[in-house]
Enzyme design. Structure first.
Site, short mmCIF file in Angstrom:
data_model
loop_
_atom_site.label_atom_id
_atom_site.label_comp_id
_atom_site.label_asym_id
_atom_site.label_seq_id
_atom_site.Cartn_x
_atom_site.Cartn_y
_atom_site.Cartn_z
N GLY A 252 -12.28 -1.12 -11.95
CA GLY A 252 -11.71 -2.23 -11.08
C GLY A 252 -10.20 -2.15 -11.05
O GLY A 252 -9.61 -2.30 -10.23
N TRP B 159 -9.49 0.62 -8.64
CA TRP B 159 -9.44 -0.12 -7.39
C TRP B 159 -8.18 -0.68 -6.77
O TRP B 159 -7.79 -0.37 -5.76
CB TRP B 159 -10.50 -1.04 -7.34
CG TRP B 159 -10.72 -1.63 -5.98
CD1 TRP B 159 -11.48 -1.30 -4.99
CD2 TRP B 159 -10.13 -2.98 -5.40
NE1 TRP B 159 -11.34 -2.19 -3.91
CE2 TRP B 159 -10.41 -3.11 -4.08
CE3 TRP B 159 -8.94 -3.78 -6.17
CZ2 TRP B 159 -10.04 -4.28 -3.40
CZ3 TRP B 159 -8.74 -4.75 -5.48
CH2 TRP B 159 -9.13 -5.14 -4.22
N HIS B 160 -7.39 -1.15 -7.86
CA HIS B 160 -6.24 -1.77 -7.36
C HIS B 160 -5.14 -0.78 -7.03
O HIS B 160 -4.25 -1.24 -6.17
CB HIS B 160 -5.78 -2.79 -8.64
CG HIS B 160 -6.34 -3.99 -8.89
ND1 HIS B 160 -7.56 -4.30 -9.24
CD2 HIS B 160 -6.16 -5.32 -8.47
CE1 HIS B 160 -8.14 -5.43 -9.36
NE2 HIS B 160 -7.20 -6.09 -8.57
N GLY B 161 -5.07 0.07 -7.68
CA GLY B 161 -4.11 1.03 -7.33
C GLY B 161 -4.11 2.48 -7.87
O GLY B 161 -4.66 2.66 -9.26
N PHE C 173 -3.09 -2.84 -1.61
CA PHE C 173 -4.64 -2.23 -2.39
C PHE C 173 -5.46 -2.21 -1.22
O PHE C 173 -6.56 -1.68 -1.54
CB PHE C 173 -4.98 -3.37 -3.26
CG PHE C 173 -4.13 -3.45 -4.31
CD1 PHE C 173 -3.25 -2.76 -4.88
CD2 PHE C 173 -3.99 -5.08 -4.77
CE1 PHE C 173 -2.33 -3.11 -6.15
CE2 PHE C 173 -3.07 -5.27 -5.57
CZ PHE C 173 -2.19 -4.27 -6.41
#
Lengths: 473, 334
Positions: free
Chosen positions: A317, A320-322, A473
């Site tokens: 997770g 996923w953001h960066g 993102f």
């Protein structure tokens, strides 16, 4: 084209007007064209990625429906996963992957082993990739049937209100809404516009104002005191909440005006009593996506397995953001906090009971502790490098000094919006929907509230046209 | 049209009409408090202060680099003239033109305009920043034309009577409570502390402005030309001055091109160009004179103002206008 620009509102008004003037059969065409136009206003070339993703998953869906052979279905799912995650990897993670591999190769005395790719991150790629993946995974699991209408499927992938930053909508919730004829509904339109107004308020009055302070401090980390870092971290917590939930409200409200229902994405997360509850209230469309398509896939087991799975899920997770170690650490930290929260929940309940702590005090303590645990993780999220993170933590171990106060009275201005937010949240906690409560009031009160928000935006909003944080993102 | 539809339509019209009425009312109330805007931290305050100072001989204009670099008391003492600094953070040529028009509309005729300008000021054109001057647009025909030429995005904002007080309500209210009108206060603010001690961030580092190799904006040059021409036609002297940066690298080609464009337009329209920067005065390579890479601290500002005063004094004694700058500085040294 940002939601808080005059351009967007002109575009939106035109789309809404045409949408309700056109016959139902032609509306998906309008919405699809509008969505592609909306996306192309950022980077026209990257529309090809959306078309590619749409094409692959549309064909995979039809093929998957045409066969019952498990092996063939699995192979088709692999095609979808490879295509979508492959695009995501190339455009979002290649640089991060390459720089780390090359750094490692450098340590081993080798040259550059991964070539550089100078590509811009396509806006919203993480969102629409996850959205379209949910379609093929649900199809594979037999939860939904295939969408045979290419245009409707394309609209599901690209629907402009939620295209660039969610909510990450599920196919089973959205696709059935497209064929349903929508008549112009005055109350629905008012409800959607009111939600958009509230989202706009959170974005320009609170988030963009706090950003001025946060950027000043986090943009020059070595020079500030611990007191400034503390204030800036609190400010960032509310900035990112108001930025992202403001965007979500604009998206959900905009969709509502057009006759579509999108899933709720936030539910007053800073009133959570533990980290588990926080993730049930924060970025709900992502947390449920991760739960349904990742966490559950990792299997079930004893406490250790649960903790391991939570940590893996949140690690991904974070990624996923960066594509940076800061986000990886942010995710890992949340994984650890979730695991710790889950494993100590019963024990903490027992301690409170034994001590006879009244429920209101218990709630207050839990909310304050949870907020601060989450605030610590925001330092990783916002800092511009891992080095800055350590500098900030090191500052907390020294005398705290004076907080930085900027000449623009930023925090004083922001306190106007934050006070309104606090009142709104308390009302929502007690009465459920704030708008439903407002709707029961006499007309002068109702209008007074909407005018108050509108003039707050006009007088206290930051007119900088800054991006939404989650667009990156 | 059904009765229900008609009622709803009337309600929508009523809502919009009342909004317009409230907007006008709020604008009027806040307009009555405008004199309480702070000239040191708000463009509206700078405008109010400039039009309330009829005694100025020299009007200093520009961005934060005017606001923080040019000490009006020091410059005034050296020139023997009354100096008013109306530099404002984040503003540029369009705002400078707005102040120029405003003071003229109020019967104030400065003998000298000093416009602090950098290459990056003409590499962007963001006239909407000057929307803060919309309270006085009736007195600013050139600025008004520039803003209205920006399309409906700006026109919508110009239409609102309350938007012009955006981000000013608390300031106006607090200063009103304290009874502190701006009067003829100056905008000048000195910055204390040197690079490495200050809380200033790295924003404004020259490389960041120019690394994307933006081109010179013809619109910016047009406004600059209009500013200089109008002042010269009004019998004033114009000094366009460029100041130092704490530069981390070489001057980029795009920056040189912009500086050349400024020099050319200034010269063509009859103004003087004065360059006092790190290339002409190596003393400005000293970080102890800077608050951040783009802004001098109090000590740096005093040094800069002193050098500038000498150059302006020399320019005022010399009748023909012309381009001065690096060559003259290098020849003369300081």
């Amino acid at each position: 084209m940002l939601f808080h620009s005059v351009d967007f509102w002109a575009f939106f008004a035109l789309v809404v007007t045409l949408h309700f003037l056109l016959p139902h059969a032609a509306r998906w065409v309008l919405l699809l064209l509008a969505s592609y136009f909306f996306y192309m206003s950022w980077n026209a070339a990257y529309l090809i990625l959306i078309l590619l993703s749409t094409g692959v998953d549309y064909v995979v869906g039809l093929r998957m429906a045409a066969t019952s052979a498990q092996r063939a279905r699995r192979r088709l799912l692999a095609v979808s996963l490879t295509a979508n995650l492959g695009l995501l990897f190339v455009f979002k993670y290649w640089g991060f992957f390459g720089s780390n591999v090359n750094a490692l190769a450098g340590l081993l005395g080798m040259g550059e082993v991964v070539p550089r790719l100078d590509v811009l991150l396509p806006v919203g790629i993480s969102f629409y990739t996850f959205q379209t993946l949910s379609y093929t995974i649900d199809l594979y699991r037999g939860v939904i049937g295939p969408e045979r209408h290419l245009g409707r499927f394309a609209l599901y992938v690209a629907f402009f209100p939620q295209l660039v930053a969610g909510p990450i909508e599920r196919a089973r919730a959205f696709l059935p809404q497209i064929p349903v004829a929508k008549r112009f509904d005055y109350d629905r339109m008012c409800s959607g516009l009111q939600l958009m107004l509230w989202g706009l308020f959170k974005k320009v009055v609170i988030a963009d104002r706090l950003a001025l302070y946060v950027d000043a401090v986090y943009g020059n980390v070595p020079q500030h005191s611990a007191a400034s870092y503390l204030l800036a971290t609190y400010a960032f917590a509310f900035q990112i909440y108001c930025d992202f939930s403001g965007y979500s409200d604009l998206a959900i409200g905009g969709a509502r005006v057009l006759g579509f229902d999108l899933m709720k994405n936030f539910s007053r997360p800073f009133l959570s009593m533990n980290v588990l509850e926080f993730w049930r209230r924060w970025h709900i469309s992502l947390s449920t996506w991760l739960r349904d398509y990742l966490y559950y896939s990792l299997g079930r087991g004893d406490n250790w397995v649960i903790m391991r799975n939570l940590t893996i899920t949140m690690f991904l997770g974070g990624l996923w953001h960066g594509a940076s170690w800061s986000f990886v650490l942010w995710g890992l930290l949340h994984g650890v906090l979730l695991a710790a929260s889950a494993s100590t929940l019963a024990a903490r309940d027992g301690i409170y009971r034994r001590l006879g702590v009244p429920s209101w005090l218990r709630r207050t303590i839990a909310v304050v502790i949870t907020f601060h645990l989450i605030a610590i993780t925001w330092i990783f999220f916002r800092a511009e490098s891992i080095g800055d993170v350590w500098t900030i933590f090191a500052a907390f171990a020294q005398p705290w000094g004076e907080p930085f106060i900027d000449s623009g009275r930023t925090l004083l201005h922001a306190s106007w919006g934050l006070s309104v937010l606090a009142v709104a949240h308390l009302v929502q906690e007690r009465h459920g929907s704030g708008r439903a409560l407002i709707g029961k009031q006499p007309l002068p009160v109702r209008w007074g509230i909407w005018y108050f928000l509108m003039f707050s935006i006009v007088l206290f909003g930051v007119d900088s046209g800054s991006q939404f944080i989650y667009f990156q993102f | 049209m059904s009765v229900q539809t008609g009622g709803r339509a009337a309600r929508v019209v009523g809502f919009v009409a009342l909004f317009a009425l409230l907007d006008a009312g709020l604008g009027s109330v806040l307009g009555g408090l405008a004199e309480y805007a702070d000239p040191k931290s708000s463009p509206l305050g700078a405008l109010e202060a400039a039009k309330a100072n009829p005694d100025m001989d020299v009007l200093v204009l520009g961005s934060s680099r005017a606001n923080h670099h040019i000490d009006p008391d020091l410059l005034g003492a050296r020139l023997g003239m009354a100096v008013h600094n109306a530099g404002v953070d984040g503003q540029g040529i369009v705002f400078a033109r707005a102040v120029q028009e405003l003071v003229w509309a109020n019967g104030i005729r400065p003998q000298v305009f000093v416009l602090q300008l950098q290459a990056f000021d003409v590499m962007t054109f963001e006239p909407e920043r000057a929307l803060v001057a919309s309270r006085f647009l009736e007195s600013m025909p050139a600025t008004r034309a520039t803003l209205e030429g920006e399309g409906y995005n700006v026109k919508v904002k110009l239409t609102s009577r309350s938007f012009r007080y955006n981000s000013l309500v608390l300031q106006l209210a607090l200063n009103r409570l304290r009874g502190q009108p701006a009067a003829a206060q100056d905008s000048y603010v000195s910055l204390d502390g040197s690079l490495g001690e200050s809380t200033a961030g790295p924003e404004g580092v020259p490389g960041r402005w120019t690394s994307d190799a933006r081109e010179v904006s013809p619109e910016s040059l047009r406004v600059l030309g209009g500013f200089v021409r109008a002042a010269v036609e009004a019998g004033s002297q114009v000094f366009v001055v460029t100041g130092p940066f704490l530069r981390g690298g070489p001057v980029l080609p795009s920056e040189s091109a912009a500086a050349d464009a400024i020099a050319r337009v200034t010269s063509e329209e009859g103004g003087h160009l004065i360059t006092v920067d790190e290339t002409t005065h190596p003393i400005f390579d000293d970080p102890a004179l800077f608050y951040d890479p783009s802004h001098l601290n109090r000590q740096g500002a005093a040094l800069y103002t002193g050098i500038l005063a000498e150059r302006i004094a020399a320019g005022l004694d010399r009748a023909p206008a012309g381009v001065e700058g690096a060559a003259a500085e290098q020849a003369g040294g300081t």
